[in-house]
Design an enzyme around this catalytic site. Structure first.
Site, mmCIF file in Angstrom:
data_model
loop_
_atom_site.group_PDB
_atom_site.id
_atom_site.type_symbol
_atom_site.label_atom_id
_atom_site.label_comp_id
_atom_site.label_asym_id
_atom_site.label_seq_id
_atom_site.Cartn_x
_atom_site.Cartn_y
_atom_site.Cartn_z
ATOM 1 C CB ALA A 253 -0.887 -0.006 1.242
ATOM 2 N N PRO A 254 0.442 2.320 -0.713
ATOM 3 C CG PRO A 254 0.459 4.545 -1.470
ATOM 4 C CD PRO A 254 1.254 3.566 -0.654
ATOM 5 N N GLY A 255 0.176 1.210 -3.247
ATOM 6 C CA GLY A 255 0.051 0.461 -4.493
ATOM 7 C C GLY A 255 0.744 1.063 -5.703
ATOM 8 N N GLY A 256 1.564 2.082 -5.502
ATOM 9 C CA GLY A 256 2.255 2.695 -6.641
ATOM 10 C C GLY A 256 3.060 1.661 -7.421
ATOM 11 C CE LYS A 257 8.496 1.489 -4.584
ATOM 12 N NZ LYS A 257 7.732 2.169 -3.507
ATOM 13 C CG ASP A 274 0.106 -2.570 3.491
ATOM 14 O OD1 ASP A 274 1.104 -2.132 2.890
ATOM 15 O OD2 ASP A 274 -0.230 -2.135 4.629
ATOM 16 C CG ASP A 318 8.415 -0.350 -1.157
ATOM 17 O OD1 ASP A 318 9.514 0.024 -0.726
ATOM 18 O OD2 ASP A 318 7.561 0.437 -1.616
ATOM 19 C CB CYS A 371 11.797 5.372 0.646
ATOM 20 S SG CYS A 371 10.575 5.244 1.941
#
Ligand SMILES: C[S@@+](CC[C@H](N)C(=O)[O-])C[C@H]1O[C@@H](n2cnc3c(N)ncnc32)[C@H](O)[C@@H]1O
Length: 427
Positions: A253-257, A274, A318, A371
């Protein structure tokens, strides 16, 4: 609460700094109470004060008789709101001063009006000059524990990282290859007079010269494009899912990748998990805007009770992390994150890694991402995992064969700070 922008800003910053709430939760709440026309101003003030907090506190420290505590604490943040406008914004001094003083009343600090007025006037009169003697947390606007860790990790680059973290972040676009190539979408942007560059890291992508409202982006509603930093876009390219692969996006989440991996190869079967239900619904929204589909699972990635025992060809992890690579986007991280959080995060990352390794097919690939800029969560984490996992080997990502993974530092090629390591399970 009144619609006074400075009052709303002071309250929002108080909730972030003193109450430990996140700026991305608090700001929309404050904006909902303001007039629409004031939304951008409120955002600029809140982000600015949180970004330059130690420096602004240093400016007022000697101008107040005694520190503002308890019920008066919100007035402390109102003073910072005042100094931020005087120091960094183009609002005429008298307007910034008057508006800030008048915010005392809706904050129930009417009795401090005179003091606020006097402090801001004194600040304007004296404007303490920056000297080379400033304590480092004030000079670089970061907590000292973090500066210390950066110095150790990057003896030659720590100041560059700190300075990059104080900049406003750029806006990147991810072009949906199911709709357009980057070149085609770049033409559409030119037609819409949206200035941008095509930047090639692993693959070409788009960096806007300045941020725009997504509603102005050509074909945004049709899913032709999404907002995603260049560093985050590397994940899907590195994962390199092939037609028909069974893929796990762990901590999705939020699912960009998740969406990017599917855009590049829609024929895969994607499971996205998630731990936070609420955040998982954002994955659903993103998938639906882009007309993509995945199996969404609300589960803890340190456990395996949710897994049907079917092995995955590729796994993207991630991992939950300190987010110290995205401080320019989320300056509140500097004050919400504490030194002691790092060990706890590193433990969870190791637990998740070890748990999901069993779910990967022999010959399969696991891409570990954070990140973060801290080696404890990145290089050291992967070294530890490799030392405990005989059937894991590291694939090179960078041109330097000695690198353990790829550490991107904030603002390198204008990207966020990110870390990637690509692991293969031996056959
Ligand atoms: C860095 S964010 C993921 C960002 C996402 N991959 C993207 O590109 O949009 C980390 C996510 O890990 C989730 N998370 C934290 N601990 C977890 C756990 N034990 N199991 C599963 N998810 C977890 C958080 O809820 C958060 O959404």
């Amino acid at each position: 609460m009144s619609k006074n922008v400075r009052a709303l800003a002071a309250k929002c910053i108080f909730n972030v700094v003193d109450k430990g709430r996140s700026l991305s939760d608090e700001l929309p709440h404050a904006q909902a109470q303001a007039d629409d026309k004031d939304s951008a101003l409120l955002q600029e003030i809140c982000f600015g004060v949180v970004r330059f907090l130690p420096e602004l506190e240093y400016c007022v420290r000697d101008l107040v008789d005694k520190p503002l505590k308890g019920k008066q604490r919100v007035a402390h943040f109102l003073l910072l709101v005042g100094v931020y406008q005087l120091k960094y914004m183009r609002i005429p001094d008298h307007a910034a001063l008057n508006e800030t003083v008048s915010a005392a009343k809706p904050l129930k600090q009417f009795h401090l009006k005179g003091m606020i007025n006097a402090v801001l006037r004194n600040y304007l009169r004296q404007k303490p000059e920056q000297s080379t003697q400033l304590p480092e947390p004030v000079e670089y606007n970061h907590p000292s524990w973090f500066i210390k860790k950066l110095k150790l990790a990057y003896p030659d680059k720590w100041q560059t990282v700190l300075n990059a973290n104080q900049q406003k972040p750029p806006m990147w676009l991810r072009v949906n290859h199911q709709h357009y190539s980057v070149e085609q979408y770049s033409h559409l942007l030119n037609e819409a007079n949206i200035a941008h560059q095509v930047i090639t890291v692993a693959e070409p992508t788009i960096l806007l010269d300045s941020a725009v409202d997504v509603a102005k982006l050509p074909a945004f509603d049709n899913g032709a494009v999404s907002v995603q930093d260049g560093a985050a876009q590397q994940a899907a390219w590195l994962l390199d899912a092939k037609a028909g692969d069974h893929v796990l996006d762990c901590c999705a989440a939020p699912g960009g990748k998740t969406c990017h991996v599917l855009e590049l190869e829609p024929s895969i079967t994607m499971t996205a998990i998630d731990i936070e239900d609420k955040r998982l619904s954002r994955v659903e929204e993103n998938l639906s805007r882009l007309n993509l589909s995945a199996t969404l699972v609300s589960a803890d990635a340190t456990a395996a009770d949710w897994w049907d025992k079917k092995l995955f060809d590729r796994i993207l992890l991630d991992a939950p992390c300190s987010a110290t690579g995205v401080i320019r986007r989320h300056p509140d991280i500097k004050w919400l994150r504490k030194a002691e959080d790092i060990d706890a995060l590193a433990q969870i990352q190791q637990q998740i890694l070890q748990n999901i390794w069993q779910m990967l097919k022999p010959g399969g690939t696991l891409l570990y991402a954070t990140c973060s800029v801290l080696p404890d969560e990145n290089k050291a984490q992967i070294e530890q995992f490799l030392s405990k996992t005989p059937d894991a080997s590291l694939q090179a990502i960078t041109l330097n064969a000695d690198d353990i993974g790829w550490q991107i530092l904030p603002d390198e090629q204008s990207m966020d700070g990110f870390y990637y390591a690509k692991l293969t399970k031996n056959n």
